[in-house]
Design a protein around this motif. Structure first.
Motif, PDB file in Angstrom:
ATOM      1  N   GLU A  87      48.418  38.717  39.641  1.00 30.25           N
ATOM      2  CA  GLU A  87      48.871  38.574  41.023  1.00 30.25           C
ATOM      3  C   GLU A  87      47.736  38.078  41.923  1.00 30.25           C
ATOM      4  O   GLU A  87      46.586  38.498  41.757  1.00 30.25           O
ATOM      5  N   VAL A  88      48.073  37.227  42.872  1.00 28.71           N
ATOM      6  CA  VAL A  88      47.070  36.684  43.796  1.00 28.71           C
ATOM      7  C   VAL A  88      46.302  37.779  44.547  1.00 28.71           C
ATOM      8  O   VAL A  88      45.075  37.710  44.655  1.00 28.71           O
ATOM      9  N   PRO A  89      46.986  38.832  45.060  1.00 30.11           N
ATOM     10  CA  PRO A  89      46.210  39.863  45.774  1.00 30.11           C
ATOM     11  C   PRO A  89      45.151  40.534  44.884  1.00 30.11           C
ATOM     12  O   PRO A  89      44.100  40.946  45.377  1.00 30.11           O
ATOM     13  N   THR A  90      45.448  40.648  43.586  1.00 33.70           N
ATOM     14  CA  THR A  90      44.443  41.240  42.690  1.00 33.70           C
ATOM     15  C   THR A  90      43.211  40.348  42.633  1.00 33.70           C
ATOM     16  O   THR A  90      42.073  40.821  42.729  1.00 33.70           O
ATOM     17  N   TRP A  91      43.449  39.054  42.474  1.00 32.88           N
ATOM     18  CA  TRP A  91      42.321  38.106  42.482  1.00 32.88           C
ATOM     19  C   TRP A  91      41.519  38.247  43.781  1.00 32.88           C
ATOM     20  O   TRP A  91      40.290  38.303  43.757  1.00 32.88           O
ATOM     21  N   GLU A  92      42.229  38.278  44.886  1.00 29.88           N
ATOM     22  CA  GLU A  92      41.543  38.320  46.192  1.00 29.88           C
ATOM     23  C   GLU A  92      40.696  39.584  46.322  1.00 29.88           C
ATOM     24  O   GLU A  92      39.564  39.546  46.814  1.00 29.88           O
ATOM     25  N   ARG A  93      41.258  40.696  45.848  1.00 31.36           N
ATOM     26  CA  ARG A  93      40.540  41.968  45.969  1.00 31.36           C
ATOM     27  C   ARG A  93      39.267  41.941  45.101  1.00 31.36           C
ATOM     28  O   ARG A  93      38.190  42.327  45.546  1.00 31.36           O
ATOM     29  N   VAL A  94      39.417  41.453  43.866  1.00 29.98           N
ATOM     30  CA  VAL A  94      38.268  41.449  42.956  1.00 29.98           C
ATOM     31  C   VAL A  94      37.188  40.480  43.447  1.00 29.98           C
ATOM     32  O   VAL A  94      35.995  40.796  43.440  1.00 29.98           O
ATOM     33  N   ILE A  95      37.616  39.302  43.896  1.00 23.67           N
ATOM     34  CA  ILE A  95      36.625  38.331  44.396  1.00 23.67           C
ATOM     35  C   ILE A  95      35.868  38.930  45.586  1.00 23.67           C
ATOM     36  O   ILE A  95      34.642  38.842  45.681  1.00 23.67           O
ATOM     37  N   SER A  96      36.602  39.569  46.474  1.00 25.33           N
ATOM     38  CA  SER A  96      35.964  40.157  47.663  1.00 25.33           C
ATOM     39  C   SER A  96      34.930  41.200  47.266  1.00 25.33           C
ATOM     40  O   SER A  96      33.881  41.322  47.903  1.00 25.33           O
ATOM     41  N   ASP A  97      35.241  41.962  46.213  1.00 31.25           N
ATOM     42  CA  ASP A  97      34.305  43.001  45.765  1.00 31.25           C
ATOM     43  C   ASP A  97      33.088  42.418  45.063  1.00 31.25           C
ATOM     44  O   ASP A  97      32.018  43.017  45.045  1.00 31.25           O
ATOM     45  N   ARG A  98      33.268  41.264  44.432  1.00 33.59           N
ATOM     46  CA  ARG A  98      32.271  40.811  43.472  1.00 33.59           C
ATOM     47  C   ARG A  98      31.257  39.819  44.046  1.00 33.59           C
ATOM     48  O   ARG A  98      30.139  39.745  43.552  1.00 33.59           O
ATOM     49  N   VAL A  99      31.640  39.044  45.061  1.00 28.80           N
ATOM     50  CA  VAL A  99      30.716  38.022  45.579  1.00 28.80           C
ATOM     51  C   VAL A  99      29.881  38.622  46.718  1.00 28.80           C
ATOM     52  O   VAL A  99      30.236  39.662  47.275  1.00 28.80           O
ATOM     53  N   PRO A 100      28.752  38.001  47.052  1.00 26.33           N
ATOM     54  CA  PRO A 100      27.942  38.533  48.151  1.00 26.33           C
ATOM     55  C   PRO A 100      28.774  38.652  49.440  1.00 26.33           C
ATOM     56  O   PRO A 100      29.572  37.754  49.738  1.00 26.33           O
ATOM     57  N   PRO A 101      28.605  39.763  50.172  1.00 25.88           N
ATOM     58  CA  PRO A 101      29.448  40.033  51.355  1.00 25.88           C
ATOM     59  C   PRO A 101      29.540  38.858  52.329  1.00 25.88           C
ATOM     60  O   PRO A 101      30.622  38.560  52.850  1.00 25.88           O
ATOM     61  N   LYS A 102      28.420  38.158  52.521  1.00 26.44           N
ATOM     62  CA  LYS A 102      28.425  37.067  53.507  1.00 26.44           C
ATOM     63  C   LYS A 102      29.303  35.898  53.079  1.00 26.44           C
ATOM     64  O   LYS A 102      29.666  35.058  53.898  1.00 26.44           O
ATOM     65  N   THR A 103      29.618  35.829  51.782  1.00 27.20           N
ATOM     66  CA  THR A 103      30.334  34.651  51.284  1.00 27.20           C
ATOM     67  C   THR A 103      31.787  34.959  50.915  1.00 27.20           C
ATOM     68  O   THR A 103      32.460  34.136  50.311  1.00 27.20           O
ATOM     69  N   VAL A 104      32.261  36.154  51.293  1.00 28.05           N
ATOM     70  CA  VAL A 104      33.622  36.539  50.890  1.00 28.05           C
ATOM     71  C   VAL A 104      34.662  35.550  51.409  1.00 28.05           C
ATOM     72  O   VAL A 104      35.506  35.053  50.657  1.00 28.05           O
ATOM     73  N   GLU A 105      34.584  35.242  52.709  1.00 26.61           N
ATOM     74  CA  GLU A 105      35.599  34.353  53.299  1.00 26.61           C
ATOM     75  C   GLU A 105      35.597  32.994  52.607  1.00 26.61           C
ATOM     76  O   GLU A 105      36.644  32.449  52.249  1.00 26.61           O
ATOM     77  N   ALA A 106      34.398  32.435  52.432  1.00 31.91           N
ATOM     78  CA  ALA A 106      34.296  31.107  51.812  1.00 31.91           C
ATOM     79  C   ALA A 106      34.815  31.136  50.376  1.00 31.91           C
ATOM     80  O   ALA A 106      35.512  30.216  49.934  1.00 31.91           O
ATOM     81  N   ASN A 107      34.524  32.216  49.667  1.00 31.54           N
ATOM     82  CA  ASN A 107      34.986  32.302  48.281  1.00 31.54           C
ATOM     83  C   ASN A 107      36.499  32.462  48.202  1.00 31.54           C
ATOM     84  O   ASN A 107      37.129  31.919  47.289  1.00 31.54           O
ATOM     85  N   LEU A 108      37.067  33.197  49.136  1.00 36.67           N
ATOM     86  CA  LEU A 108      38.537  33.323  49.132  1.00 36.67           C
ATOM     87  C   LEU A 108      39.174  31.966  49.437  1.00 36.67           C
ATOM     88  O   LEU A 108      40.171  31.584  48.824  1.00 36.67           O
TER      89      LEU A 108
END
Lengths: 196, 578
Positions: free
Chosen positions: A158-179
């Motif tokens: 599911e897309v929300p699972t991806w979004e949650r994991v990416i948000s947890d895993r990438v550096p905090p400053k880059t969460v928006e850009a990575n999403l």
């Protein structure tokens, strides 16, 4: 449930290991047994990197043999050609449309391989310009997440699972850009730039 | 968790209070993770022998201690282990040793189970991350119960493979009171002979324990084929032969004879699947069991497919897209200081005895900068020996990294001084243990948690050991490096040159990248021969610098005789090159 095998292939420094980690965590979050295997060591940068992610009800081997992968996500075209041997007939092949020349090519010992893109098209490859999409997302280093966005189209999560994991895993400053990078990769598939 | 993370967790849960080791792929992350837990004091030691001694001392002092290393590291520590087997332990003492089948990042392939047999200490082989945690806990229990150091043996795929782990909590273990017992801990011949009798009795007790221990289990499935296996091979067997009965051995040294005999009696055919040496195969055969001959490789890694095909499965079709793809060998990073030094060594046509570290990559074209590489510390003794051979007209130079010099280069240098050598030793001091991922060491003055440590004074140490001169060069300054190299290889004393510049990956604030002026480039290829990944040639043969990869070290600027390499960006200083 059947076991699914994904191979990520790239060059040291391209972020394949982080991408594999994200994929593994998404599978865990959706309740699966997961094993991940990567080989690193030797030089810090510039060598070939292969990451195997396997998920399903029970996973035994973390290692993948030629002809066993359901999906091959290549971060670079030479590595796509090198690791194509892992892909089973009918498996999906997602390729970042770029080459990183290896040292024998850089110093003129060997010619750069020609016709890779055409050959990969012949194998059913789906191409993305991950770096361009990553820049569009606002973080040139998020090309790996662009590719995971593209891969997400072929994977049962599911897309929300991806979004949650990416948000947890990438550096905090880059969460928006990575999403954004994830969705640009995924949308590229939706728009038929790559159709899985 | 990776297997390495799980071992760290297991050691912490077991109440270990000391962790010590020397970094080495694939073992390094064990200690790097153990240091994150409260209640465990962790240190990088200068080498595995010292690490094993420190852990042994902690054990003698009554606490549980973990010592970590890779397979070749156990060779260094073997001197300690083989006698610790006689003394036994007070607090639990566990060796975490990671083997590297297939040599992903090692100079040889060896099977640590052989050291277990040789030293007569038990060897536990986990098959996944969960077992890595559980077996590490069990190892401390076995160590104290049987008064013996215990080896937990991982392999690359267990160390670096990740899987789901159910973690437990820490068991606080009381320090066992120290009591002087010279007959147990002073291994002079008279005492050792007595202890050896205890070791023999222990072997039998451990074999009996292995036949009932939970770490060894028989999985009953079809009776037509029974497979005896251990470690990662167990996973391949389960995937490749889902119908087979399996005797999964977690404790492979000593062999649980009774368990194996019972298992073999219940199946029609017995086969053994194991990675590397035929440790189990030969010993199971020695029990009188008719082990089927299976065509498995005796070197490198196994895989599910290799196992399946050895038992008769048809080969899978595989696709090969392009013949003759250029290989992608590991290489020195852009801006690596070692590149400048190897370039200068090439200019003096030196014969270079090398060592274990990133600089080993200087062997590869186009630098072709190394003539030998054997093991940690070998470069210095080898250089001296080559001089003794007297057959080489060119200068013989030993190169060794800062961490490796502390590991086992000091004694080599001491010997050169003692032997009146006039040779040249270069310490490639890049301020870290780079290849394993930037660990602290006695030269760079960093503790395992990243805090400041006392750094040894290399100059003073080398002079004290007997070097006739110690000179420091900046390897990014090619001319200056070359001059010192010429002078010191010609000098009639033992020379140490410290090639000092930080690892390119330690530098966060790089110089601006360089670019090639197309008008001035004569296509001579001098810059390309540095082997920098940022420099390539376009279709016309002109040099091209990838500004995304270039970190502005400026070595290529100095190599270009036509001033065709120029700065881009406002802050670029062209004058000094760097």
């Amino acid at each position: 449930m059947m076991m699914t095998t994904v191979v990520l292939a790239g060059v040291g420094g391209q972020g394949t290991i982080l991408a594999g980690d994200v994929l593994a965590k998404v599978a865990v979050a959706e309740g699966m047994d997961v094993k991940l295997s990567e080989v690193h060591g030797m030089a810090q940068r510039g060598g070939s990197v292969e990451t195997f992610v396997r998920f399903g009800q029970t996973v035994f081997s973390p290692v993948v043999d030629p002809g066993m992968a359901d999906h091959l996500i290549a971060f670079e075209m030479t590595e796509a050609a090198r690791t194509l041997t892992y892909l089973r007939p009918g498996g999906t092949l997602v390729v970042n449309r770029r080459t990183v020349d290896s040292l024998p090519v850089l110093i003129g010992d060997m010619p750069a391989p020609e016709g890779l893109e055409e050959a990969l098209v012949g194998e059913g490859a789906i191409f993305l310009d991950a770096e361009a999409l990553a820049c569009e997302a606002g973080s040139p280093r998020s090309a790996n997440i662009v590719l995971m966005g593209a891969a997400s189209y072929a994977l049962p999560f599911e897309v929300p699972t991806w979004e949650r994991v990416i948000s947890d895993r990438v550096p905090p400053k880059t969460v928006e850009a990575n999403l954004r990078a994830f969705h640009l990769g995924r949308d590229a598939c939706a728009e038929g730039v790559c159709s899985l | 968790m990776s297997g390495n993370e799980a071992v760290a967790r297991g050691a912490w849960e077991a109440g270990a209070s000391v962790g010590v080791g020397y970094p080495g792929t694939p073992s390094t992350e064990v200690l790097e993770n153990l240091v994150k837990y409260e209640g465990v004091h962790c240190e990088w030691a200068p080498n595995e022998k010292v690490a094993a001694e420190v852990a042994g001392g902690a054990s003698l002092g009554g606490v549980r201690a973990l010592v970590t290393m890779k397979h070749v590291g156990l060779n260094v520590a073997a001197d300690v282990l083989y006698t610790q087997s006689y003394t036994g332990v007070t607090g639990g003492l566990v060796y975490l040793v990671a083997d590297d089948p297939g040599m992903h990042s090692s100079q040889n392939e060896q099977d640590t189970r052989n050291h277990g047999v040789g030293a007569r200490v038990p060897v536990l082989e986990p098959s996944d991350s969960q077992e890595a945690l559980e077996y590490t806990r069990a190892a401390f229990e076995i160590s104290e119960r049987f008064d013996v150091p215990v080896i937990v043996r991982l392999t690359t795929r267990i160390s670096h493979g990740k899987g789901l782990v159910t973690a437990g909590s820490r068991t606080e273990v009381a320090t066992r009171p120290y009591e002087r017992d010279a007959r147990k801990y002073v291994m002079m011949p008279g005492n050792a002979r007595v202890r050896l009798r205890d070791v023999a009795a222990r072997d039998e007790a451990l074999a009996a324990y292995g036949s009932t221990a939970e770490v060894n289990r028989a999985e009953e499935r079809s009776q037509s084929l029974g497979v005896i296996t251990s470690g990662i091979a167990y996973q391949y067997v389960r995937e490749a032969l889902p119908e087979a009965s399996v005797l999964k051995l977690g404790l492979t040294v000593p062999l649980p004879a009774q368990l194996i005999l019972d298992f073999a009696s219940r199946v029609e055919r017995v086969a053994v699947v194991e990675e590397l040496d035929r440790h189990l195969t030969m010993r199971v055969r020695a029990l009188g069991i008719d082990v089927e001959e299976v065509d498995l490789p005796r070197r490198g890694e196994l895989s599910p497919r290799i196992v399946a095909e050895a038992f008769g499965a048809p080969p899978l079709s595989r696709r090969e897209l392009v013949d003759g793809l250029p290989p992608r060998p590991p290489l020195l990073c852009p801006g690596c200081p070692h590149r400048g030094l190897f370039y200068a060594l090439g200019k003096v046509r030196a014969v270079v005895t090398g060592d274990i570290g990133c600089y080993t990559l200087g062997t590869l074209p186009p630098l072709n900068g190394m003539d030998s590489c054997v093991c940690m510390g070998a470069s210095i003794g080898m250089a001296h020996g080559m001089d003794l051979a007297g057959s080489v007209e060119r200068p013989v130079v030993a190169v060794i990294g800062d961490s490796t010099f502390a590991h086992s280069g000091l004694t080599g240098l001491l010997h050169m001084a003692y032997a009146r050598s006039e040779g040249t030793v270069i310490v490639l001091d890049n301020r870290t243990t780079a290849m394993t991922g930037h660990q602290g060491n006695p030269v760079n003055g960093v503790f395992i948690d990243g805090s400041d440590a006392p750094a040894i004074d290399l100059d003073a140490v080398c002079l004290a050991l007997g070097a006739g001169s110690v000179r420091t060069v900046d390897p990014h300054d090619l001319d200056a490096t070359l001059n010192v190299l010429r002078e010191e290889t010609a000098a009639d004393h033992l020379s140490v040159i410290v090639s000092k510049a930080p690892c390119a990956l330690l530098i966060k604030d790089h110089h601006d990248p360089y670019a090639v002026d197309e008008e001035l480039c004569t296509k001579c290829g001098s810059c390309v021969r540095l082997g920098c990944p940022a420099i390539s040639r376009d279709e016309n043969g002109r040099a091209v610098i990838d500004t995304a990869t270039c970190v502005g070290c400026g070595q290529c600027v100095q190599v270009c005789r036509y001033d065709a390499i120029v700065g881009v960006g406002p802050s670029c200083d062209l004058g000094g090159g760097r």
